[in-house]
Design a protein around this motif. Structure first.
Motif, PDB file in Angstrom:
ATOM      1  N   PHE B  87       0.721  -1.187  -0.113  1.00 22.60           N
ATOM      2  CA  PHE B  87       0.172   0.156   0.612  1.00 22.60           C
ATOM      3  C   PHE B  87       0.760   1.127   0.308  1.00 22.60           C
ATOM      4  O   PHE B  87       1.955   0.949   1.094  1.00 22.60           O
ATOM      5  N   ARG B  88       0.335   2.134  -0.900  1.00 19.17           N
ATOM      6  CA  ARG B  88       0.989   3.435  -1.125  1.00 19.17           C
ATOM      7  C   ARG B  88       0.545   4.637   0.343  1.00 19.17           C
ATOM      8  O   ARG B  88      -0.728   4.747   0.169  1.00 19.17           O
ATOM      9  N   VAL B  89       1.154   4.686   1.446  1.00 15.57           N
ATOM     10  CA  VAL B  89       0.230   5.394   2.287  1.00 15.57           C
ATOM     11  C   VAL B  89       0.676   7.012   2.621  1.00 15.57           C
ATOM     12  O   VAL B  89       2.173   7.291   2.193  1.00 15.57           O
ATOM     13  N   ARG B  90       0.380   8.143   1.716  1.00  7.93           N
ATOM     14  CA  ARG B  90       0.359   9.077   2.087  1.00  7.93           C
ATOM     15  C   ARG B  90       0.759   9.831   3.710  1.00  7.93           C
ATOM     16  O   ARG B  90      -0.252   9.393   3.676  1.00  7.93           O
ATOM     17  N   GLY B  99     -13.016  -4.904   9.780  1.00  3.58           N
ATOM     18  CA  GLY B  99     -13.894  -5.799   9.637  1.00  3.58           C
ATOM     19  C   GLY B  99     -13.140  -7.554  10.869  1.00  3.58           C
ATOM     20  O   GLY B  99     -14.750  -7.343  11.238  1.00  3.58           O
ATOM     21  N   PRO B 100     -12.705  -7.640  11.111  1.00  6.45           N
ATOM     22  CA  PRO B 100     -12.252  -8.854  11.908  1.00  6.45           C
ATOM     23  C   PRO B 100     -13.106  -8.155  13.364  1.00  6.45           C
ATOM     24  O   PRO B 100     -13.083  -7.270  13.960  1.00  6.45           O
ATOM     25  N   ARG B 101     -14.007  -9.113  14.015  1.00 12.52           N
ATOM     26  CA  ARG B 101     -14.537  -9.102  15.157  1.00 12.52           C
ATOM     27  C   ARG B 101     -14.323  -8.943  16.024  1.00 12.52           C
ATOM     28  O   ARG B 101     -13.456  -9.566  16.485  1.00 12.52           O
ATOM     29  N   SER B 102     -14.269  -7.840  17.145  1.00 10.18           N
ATOM     30  CA  SER B 102     -13.899  -8.011  18.187  1.00 10.18           C
ATOM     31  C   SER B 102     -15.364  -7.202  19.816  1.00 10.18           C
ATOM     32  O   SER B 102     -15.935  -6.474  19.847  1.00 10.18           O
ATOM     33  N   GLY B 103     -15.802  -8.702  20.150  1.00  7.04           N
ATOM     34  CA  GLY B 103     -16.598  -8.731  21.076  1.00  7.04           C
ATOM     35  C   GLY B 103     -18.367  -8.306  20.295  1.00  7.04           C
ATOM     36  O   GLY B 103     -18.051  -9.143  19.084  1.00  7.04           O
ATOM     37  N   GLN B 104     -19.035  -7.817  20.456  1.00  9.53           N
ATOM     38  CA  GLN B 104     -20.314  -7.311  19.258  1.00  9.53           C
ATOM     39  C   GLN B 104     -19.660  -6.424  18.333  1.00  9.53           C
ATOM     40  O   GLN B 104     -20.780  -6.384  17.882  1.00  9.53           O
ATOM     41  N   GLY B 105     -18.289  -5.468  18.720  1.00  8.69           N
ATOM     42  CA  GLY B 105     -18.433  -4.732  17.453  1.00  8.69           C
ATOM     43  C   GLY B 105     -17.371  -5.466  16.301  1.00  8.69           C
ATOM     44  O   GLY B 105     -16.626  -6.519  16.416  1.00  8.69           O
ATOM     45  N   LYS B 106     -16.548  -4.344  15.402  1.00 11.28           N
ATOM     46  CA  LYS B 106     -15.352  -4.961  14.748  1.00 11.28           C
ATOM     47  C   LYS B 106     -14.218  -3.552  15.187  1.00 11.28           C
ATOM     48  O   LYS B 106     -14.608  -2.980  15.785  1.00 11.28           O
ATOM     49  N   LEU B 107     -13.113  -4.628  14.936  1.00  7.60           N
ATOM     50  CA  LEU B 107     -11.749  -3.926  15.230  1.00  7.60           C
ATOM     51  C   LEU B 107     -11.395  -3.471  13.444  1.00  7.60           C
ATOM     52  O   LEU B 107     -11.507  -3.902  12.877  1.00  7.60           O
ATOM     53  N   VAL B 108     -10.658  -2.072  14.099  1.00  2.23           N
ATOM     54  CA  VAL B 108     -10.489  -0.439  13.124  1.00  2.23           C
ATOM     55  C   VAL B 108      -9.002  -1.152  13.000  1.00  2.23           C
ATOM     56  O   VAL B 108      -8.416  -0.562  14.452  1.00  2.23           O
ATOM     57  N   VAL B 109      -7.708  -0.946  12.172  1.00  2.00           N
ATOM     58  CA  VAL B 109      -6.406  -0.162  12.944  1.00  2.00           C
ATOM     59  C   VAL B 109      -6.339   1.280  11.822  1.00  2.00           C
ATOM     60  O   VAL B 109      -6.667   0.565  10.366  1.00  2.00           O
ATOM     61  N   VAL B 110      -5.220   1.692  12.051  1.00  2.00           N
ATOM     62  CA  VAL B 110      -5.617   2.724  11.536  1.00  2.00           C
ATOM     63  C   VAL B 110      -3.838   3.054  10.982  1.00  2.00           C
ATOM     64  O   VAL B 110      -3.109   3.039  12.259  1.00  2.00           O
ATOM     65  N   ILE B 111      -3.378   2.962   9.838  1.00  2.00           N
ATOM     66  CA  ILE B 111      -1.689   3.210   9.582  1.00  2.00           C
ATOM     67  C   ILE B 111      -2.064   4.513   8.871  1.00  2.00           C
ATOM     68  O   ILE B 111      -1.935   4.356   8.027  1.00  2.00           O
ATOM     69  N   ASP B 112      -0.724   5.052   9.659  1.00  2.00           N
ATOM     70  CA  ASP B 112      -0.989   6.526   8.767  1.00  2.00           C
ATOM     71  C   ASP B 112       1.313   6.769   9.033  1.00  2.00           C
ATOM     72  O   ASP B 112       1.366   6.400   9.859  1.00  2.00           O
ATOM     73  N   THR B 113       1.883   7.841   7.846  1.00  2.00           N
ATOM     74  CA  THR B 113       3.067   7.557   7.974  1.00  2.00           C
ATOM     75  C   THR B 113       3.003   9.768   8.355  1.00  2.00           C
ATOM     76  O   THR B 113       2.426  10.006   8.174  1.00  2.00           O
ATOM     77  N   ARG B 114       4.503   9.894   9.180  1.00  2.00           N
ATOM     78  CA  ARG B 114       4.684  11.321   9.409  1.00  2.00           C
ATOM     79  C   ARG B 114       5.807  11.848   8.586  1.00  2.00           C
ATOM     80  O   ARG B 114       6.769  10.637   8.252  1.00  2.00           O
TER      81      ARG B 114
END
Lengths: 179, 114
Positions: B87-90, B99-114
């Motif tokens: 992935f090209r992350v600007r 998408g992966p399930r976490s309890g009743q919810g969903k897990l989200v991962v955010v990747i950022d470059t600085r």
């Protein structure tokens, strides 16, 4: 990587039980004399507790329901059956039914047994880079047999969603025209 | 590089003020009632080094920068059991994986470059 960053990484590995005995011994020695290190470890543990608490609130796993159902007299309602109807029975987190394939001009999408996407160039300005105006972030992607969707891929963000069995049972999160 | 781990849930609740921008992006695509930031992890990762990020309830995420420029980085990602890719992350344009399930919810991962 700074010493602090290395320490945070070691602490996370300790929390996850991934350290060897020597590293563990060294870290535990530091934890005994460093209150700040103990506080950082505490925050990691608190996070784990929070997650365990969240997980315990969910419905029992299907295997558990099967076991419960086997023990119930035949005249009782089939609790296990109800538990397998998540879409209508209880709210979930899903893709908005309103989102539209066609409306998201910048959005790419894929949902297949294994999805692979390729983009040929880069505009990072790094070595070997060549400008490619308007290209998205995904160079290639393999969802390992799970249906997935690229919901957004523009200059604001790239959003990729992997659907699980529950999503598919619910019928939500299924992009129009793609199985 | 910064990795933020978030859980979204259908249970009513607030959206973490640290993730206002993410909430705005996700709200346009996903239906949920609450958003909580579980962890924010920051690292300097050199070219071709691998940063392993342990995630709750799912396999670890491995991030390897394969190209770094003034505008961002080309990252090779392997989220065990979920997906892998390049992935090209600007800078300022986060890569959001979920998408992966976490309890009743969903897990989200955010990747950022600085």
């Amino acid at each position: 990587m700074s010493a602090q960053e290395r320490f945070e990484q070691t602490l996370a590995a300790y929390h996850d039980g991934e350290l060897g005995w020597l590293q563990r011994w060294r870290l535990e020695r530091r934890l005994r004399r460093d209150p700040e290190a103990r506080r950082e470890l505490g925050s990691l543990s608190a996070l784990g507790d929070w997650l365990r608490e969240a997980d315990s609130g969910g419905p029992p796993a299907p295997e558990l329901w099967d076991e419960i159902q086997r023990r119930l007299p035949d005249s009782r309602p089939a609790v296990g059956t109800e538990s397998r109807l998540p879409a209508e029975a209880e709210p979930r987190v899903w893709l908005r039914p309103t989102w539209s394939w066609a409306a998201g001009g910048a959005a790419l999408a894929a949902a297949a047994a294994t999805a692979l996407l390729f983009v040929s160039s880069s505009d990072l300005g790094g070595r070997g880079a060549a400008p490619l105006a308007g290209a998205g972030a995904v160079r290639w992607l393999d969802s390992r047999g799970q249906p997935m969707m690229i919901l957004q891929d523009d200059r604001e963000a790239t959003l990729i969603w992997v659907t699980d069995d529950e999503d598919r049972v619910s019928g939500r999160g299924k992009p129009h025209g793609i199985s | 590089m910064e990795v933020t781990v978030v859980r979204i849930s259908p249970e009513p609740g607030p959206a973490d003020p640290r993730a206002k921008r993410l909430d705005r992006i996700l709200k346009g695509q996903l239906a949920y009632q609450s958003l909580g930031v579980l962890a924010v992890k920051k690292r300097s990762v050199a070219l071709d080094d691998v940063w392993k990020v342990n995630l709750p309830g799912t396999g670890p995420l491995r991030v390897r920068p394969v190209d770094i420029g003034p505008n961002g980085a080309l990252l090779s990602l392997d989220w065990e059991g979920e997906l892998q890719g390049d992935f090209r992350v600007r800078k300022g344009t986060p890569l959001i994986l979920g998408g992966p399930r976490s309890g009743q919810g969903k897990l989200v991962v955010v990747i950022d470059t600085r």
